[in-house]
Design a protein around this motif. Structure first.
Motif, short mmCIF file in Angstrom:
data_model
loop_
_atom_site.label_atom_id
_atom_site.label_comp_id
_atom_site.label_asym_id
_atom_site.label_seq_id
_atom_site.Cartn_x
_atom_site.Cartn_y
_atom_site.Cartn_z
N HIS A 111 1.05 -1.26 0.01
CA HIS A 111 -0.29 0.04 0.03
C HIS A 111 0.77 1.32 0.12
O HIS A 111 1.65 1.49 0.99
CB HIS A 111 -1.04 -0.04 1.14
CG HIS A 111 -1.73 1.30 1.29
ND1 HIS A 111 -2.58 1.35 0.47
CD2 HIS A 111 -1.64 2.43 1.80
CE1 HIS A 111 -3.54 2.87 0.66
NE2 HIS A 111 -2.67 3.28 1.49
N HIS A 128 1.36 5.52 -2.25
CA HIS A 128 0.98 6.63 -3.19
C HIS A 128 2.26 7.09 -3.47
O HIS A 128 2.91 8.21 -2.96
CB HIS A 128 -0.05 7.52 -2.63
CG HIS A 128 -1.00 6.82 -1.62
ND1 HIS A 128 -2.07 6.42 -2.07
CD2 HIS A 128 -1.02 6.54 -0.29
CE1 HIS A 128 -3.14 6.07 -1.23
NE2 HIS A 128 -2.22 6.22 -0.01
N HIS A 153 -9.03 2.14 1.52
CA HIS A 153 -8.53 2.42 2.72
C HIS A 153 -9.74 2.20 3.72
O HIS A 153 -10.69 2.37 3.31
CB HIS A 153 -8.19 4.01 3.04
CG HIS A 153 -7.12 4.47 2.24
ND1 HIS A 153 -7.12 4.94 1.02
CD2 HIS A 153 -5.78 4.39 2.66
CE1 HIS A 153 -6.02 5.35 0.83
NE2 HIS A 153 -5.22 5.17 1.54
N HIS A 186 -4.61 -0.47 6.18
CA HIS A 186 -4.87 -0.15 7.51
C HIS A 186 -5.83 -0.94 8.42
O HIS A 186 -4.84 -1.79 9.19
CB HIS A 186 -5.36 1.53 7.45
CG HIS A 186 -4.54 2.36 6.87
ND1 HIS A 186 -3.26 2.71 7.42
CD2 HIS A 186 -4.60 3.24 5.75
CE1 HIS A 186 -2.55 3.44 6.55
NE2 HIS A 186 -3.34 3.74 5.38
N ASP A 196 2.68 3.03 2.88
CA ASP A 196 1.86 4.21 2.71
C ASP A 196 2.59 5.45 1.82
O ASP A 196 3.82 5.09 1.56
CB ASP A 196 1.25 4.84 4.05
CG ASP A 196 -0.33 5.41 3.92
OD1 ASP A 196 -0.49 5.57 2.38
OD2 ASP A 196 -0.81 5.80 4.90
ZN LIG Z 1 -2.85 5.22 2.06
#
Ligand SMILES: [Zn+2]
Length: 432
Positions: A64, A66, A214, A251, A302
């Motif tokens: 996960h 970005h 998420h 998460h 993340d």
């Molecule tokens: Zn995220």
């Protein structure tokens, strides 16, 4: 092309937890053809990698992230989530162009390869630029267009983001010899109205795509969802049909027992992001309770603005230590468990565990080679403990994806590093 890795300590991550000393790996084109103690007689390698004083492990899976958020690295720190996101991150992201996203993602791929990551799951916008980066660099990825919609009167046939995600799927799913997979990326229950999530599920069913979302990152998210819909985010998403699809749930910090049962029964894959959860003070993920239920738990960094790097060794280290400390049980997450989260569990989360995540014949040759000839590895009692508790990202020396060497002794083979840094500096001067 035939490639041979010889004399290496091979951390297979196969079911029997096997480590092979002075072992050989043979690779033909994109696949591993042999793993063992002796070199097959008829194998004629074109490339030979000497594995003396080195460990070979399955390439790490960052389940996960970005990637373009590396542009926001150390730009806004030490703030509460709401202020960080709404006052600092969103206004700057609005200024990103497609070209900015391309170069930022390129920088992120450099950082990931340098730290042994061979595959990542990304959610962002201008995703076709990231697909170009994945195609060019040779890394493996699961890409989803971040989707959000606050308007209950939206038209799914006209929604720009849904259309973009569909187009992304049509243009890129399966490209790069299957290295690129496209999923749908409804951001969360607090940024998507229920009808929009249902439209996303319908599209996923039509395309045969998975979903990356998420879930229950903060208490605030749970509270708002309970107030609005009278149920937890997980119950809400279950009722909307999300879990009928292959789901990557990022998460999952605040979970009830019923939530965990739903995750288990529906084979939802959880991505634990220890650094990000700590840095944004989101809470402590109930890893032990989820492990007891048999839920698949992968690891992610993340985005780099809430981390502030893309270093999976840090995530493994923290994942093991936090659970021990919080539960008061030093036996809880062993070195092997943390390595599993970063390799085979990540592959499962992305639905590609038939291809990557363990080192054995028939699997794709996605490998990270660690230089063990460093003071912090001696004496060599236990290579798994060394990799989880002692290793640094900078110990990664060589990385292969799909049988191709993408980085050798720290040198990129498919990326012009100077060009990338030049462009990142230019972009940062313009935006900030
Ligand atoms: Zn995220």
């Amino acid at each position: 092309m035939n490639t041979l890795i010889k004399n290496a300590t091979i951390v297979t991550m196969d079911e029997d937890n096997k480590v092979i000393q002075n072992g050989y790996i043979t690779i033909v084109d994109d696949k591993i053809t042999y793993v063992g103690k002796s070199l097959p007689e008829d194998f004629l390698p074109r490339v030979i990698i000497d594995g003396k004083h080195k460990a070979v492990l399955p390439g790490l899976v960052n389940a996960h992230t970005h990637t373009p958020m590396v542009l926001l690295r150390s730009y806004a720190d030490d703030l509460p989530l709401q202020e960080w996101l709404f006052d600092k991150i969103f206004p700057i992201e609005d200024q990103f162009t497609a070209e900015d996203v391309y170069w930022a993602s390129m920088l992120a791929v450099m950082e990931m390869l340098k730290s042994g990551t061979t595959c990542f799951a990304d959610m962002y916008f201008f995703m076709e630029e990231i697909a170009k980066v994945v195609s060019k660099t040779g890394i493996r990825a699961n890409l989803s267009r971040g989707l959000q919609c606050f308007d209950t009167d939206f038209d799914p046939k006209q929604d720009r983001r849904l259309l973009e995600n569909e187009q992304l799927f049509k243009d890129w799913d399966g490209e790069g010899n299957g290295r690129i997979k496209i999923a749908l990326g409804p951001h969360s229950v607090y940024t998507c109205v229920p009808g929009y999530i249902e439209a996303t599920v319908e599209l996923a069913q039509r395309l045969g795509a998975g979903i990356h979302i998420h879930i229950s990152e903060t208490l605030k998210e749970n509270q708002e969802c309970l107030n609005k819909y009278g149920k937890t985010p997980i119950r809400h998403l279950y009722d909307l049909g999300v879990f009928n699809m292959h789901t990557i749930g990022a998460h999952c910090v605040h979970l009830s027992d019923e939530d965990m049962d739903i995750l288990k029964e529906n084979n939802v894959n959880v991505v634990y992001n220890p650094t990000s959860n700590l840095k944004l003070a989101s809470g402590i993920t109930p890893v032990k309770r989820m492990m007891d239920k048999g839920i698949n738990i992968a690891l992610g960094t993340d985005g780099a603005s809430s981390n502030n790097n893309l270093n999976m060794f840090e995530e493994m280290h923290l994942a093991a230590l936090i659970s021990k400390g919080v539960e008061g049980e030093p036996t809880l997450i062993r070195a092997y468990d943390a390595l599993k989260m970063a390799t085979i569990n990540g592959a499962k989360a992305l639905g590609i565990d038939h291809e990557v995540g363990v080192i054995k014949p028939g699997m794709k040759a996605d490998l990270a080679i660690v230089n063990l000839n460093k003071p912090h590895f001696y004496p060599m009692h236990n290579v798994m403990a060394n990799l989880t508790y002692s290793a640094q990202a900078a110990d990664i020396e060589t990385v292969l994806v799909d049988g191709k060497i993408l980085m050798e002794k720290g040198e990129f083979k498919t990326i012009d590093a100077e060009e990338v840094i030049y462009n990142i500096k230019k972009i940062s001067e313009r935006i900030f």
